[in-house]
Design a protein around this motif. Structure first.
Motif, PDB file in Angstrom:
ATOM      1  N   LYS A 125       2.872   0.643   0.851  1.00  0.00           N
ATOM      2  CA  LYS A 125       2.414  -0.655   1.366  1.00  0.00           C
ATOM      3  C   LYS A 125       2.150  -0.617   2.866  1.00  0.00           C
ATOM      4  O   LYS A 125       1.619  -1.573   3.411  1.00  0.00           O
ATOM      5  N   GLY A 175       3.095  -7.515  -8.526  1.00  0.00           N
ATOM      6  CA  GLY A 175       4.018  -7.062  -7.503  1.00  0.00           C
ATOM      7  C   GLY A 175       4.199  -5.564  -7.592  1.00  0.00           C
ATOM      8  O   GLY A 175       3.997  -4.965  -8.653  1.00  0.00           O
ATOM      9  N   LEU A 230      12.777  -6.894   2.156  1.00  0.00           N
ATOM     10  CA  LEU A 230      12.065  -7.056   0.887  1.00  0.00           C
ATOM     11  C   LEU A 230      12.638  -8.214   0.088  1.00  0.00           C
ATOM     12  O   LEU A 230      13.779  -8.632   0.305  1.00  0.00           O
ATOM     13  N   ARG A 240       4.422  -0.974   4.986  1.00  0.00           N
ATOM     14  CA  ARG A 240       5.233  -2.139   5.373  1.00  0.00           C
ATOM     15  C   ARG A 240       6.390  -1.658   6.255  1.00  0.00           C
ATOM     16  O   ARG A 240       7.128  -0.760   5.855  1.00  0.00           O
ATOM     17  N   THR A 255       7.039  -6.958  -3.735  1.00  0.00           N
ATOM     18  CA  THR A 255       6.088  -7.212  -2.664  1.00  0.00           C
ATOM     19  C   THR A 255       4.715  -7.189  -3.316  1.00  0.00           C
ATOM     20  O   THR A 255       4.518  -6.506  -4.329  1.00  0.00           O
ATOM     21  N   SER A 256       3.776  -7.932  -2.801  1.00  0.00           N
ATOM     22  CA  SER A 256       2.482  -8.046  -3.476  1.00  0.00           C
ATOM     23  C   SER A 256       1.807  -6.689  -3.635  1.00  0.00           C
ATOM     24  O   SER A 256       1.874  -5.833  -2.752  1.00  0.00           O
ATOM     25  N   THR A 292      12.656  -4.811  -6.590  1.00  0.00           N
ATOM     26  CA  THR A 292      12.042  -5.208  -5.332  1.00  0.00           C
ATOM     27  C   THR A 292      10.694  -5.819  -5.679  1.00  0.00           C
ATOM     28  O   THR A 292      10.110  -5.503  -6.718  1.00  0.00           O
TER      29      THR A 292
END
Length: 183
Positions: free
Chosen positions: A43, A25, A51, A45, A131-132, A129
């Motif tokens: 990212k 992550g 998140l 994103r 996220t991949s 946090t």
């Protein structure tokens, strides 16, 4: 890098990579807008998506959850140990930063027993946090070497192994049990 070095990067509001239950992550200090903005930019994103936060126990999430909207059954679901990683979408406090929850009135949280997450949260004192760890369009990283290939040799990566989960976490709404992502 080791736990101490990665923890220092997190407290300095840097973005780091760390192992989770299934993949690496990308994480940062959720209380730091500049750190979250770095993460979102890295990212690519959209801020509107929100998140996931991860931590080893619910105490780390108290600053984010609107506890008045939860009953004892909700707390039981949150504390239960599942056979696969489970992320819960819960009501967020009214004053939660939009850079964390996007355009939602909720926040996604996951209690994780992965040793890396437990140690990083204990060292820093905050949830992370999550996220991949992958650049847009690429496969999520499963090793620290894969992270370095995608993000560069100097990117701060915790050199530990991912867990044994074969899929990223399932994501469900705590209040309605609606499934957002199959685990």
């Amino acid at each position: 890098m080791n736990i101490i070095e990665i923890s220092e990067k997190l407290t300095q509001n840097e973005v780091v990579a760390y192992p989770t239950e299934a993949v690496f992550g990308l994480g940062c200090n959720p209380f730091s807008q500049s750190a979250v903005e770095k993460l979102l930019m890295l990212k690519q994103r959209p801020i509107e998506k929100g998140l996931i936060l991860v931590a080893p126990n619910l105490d780390y999430f108290r600053s984010f959850i609107d506890e008045d909207k939860l009953n004892s059954q909700h707390w039981q679901k949150l504390q239960k140990v599942y056979d696969r990683p489970t992320t819960w979408v819960v009501p967020a406090k009214a004053d939660i930063a939009k850079f964390l929850c996007g355009h939602f009135n909720s926040i996604a949280i996951r209690v994780s027993q992965h040793p890396a997450i437990k140690m990083l949260c204990e060292q820093t004192g905050f949830a992370l946090t999550s996220t991949s760890a992958n650049l847009t369009g690429l496969t999520p990283c499963k090793t620290s070497d894969e992270v370095r290939l995608q993000f560069g040799e100097d990117f701060p990566v915790l050199d530990m192994s991912v867990g044994t989960a074969s899929q990223p976490s399932e994501i469900r709404d705590l209040l309605t049990d609606q499934l957002f992502r199959q685990g």
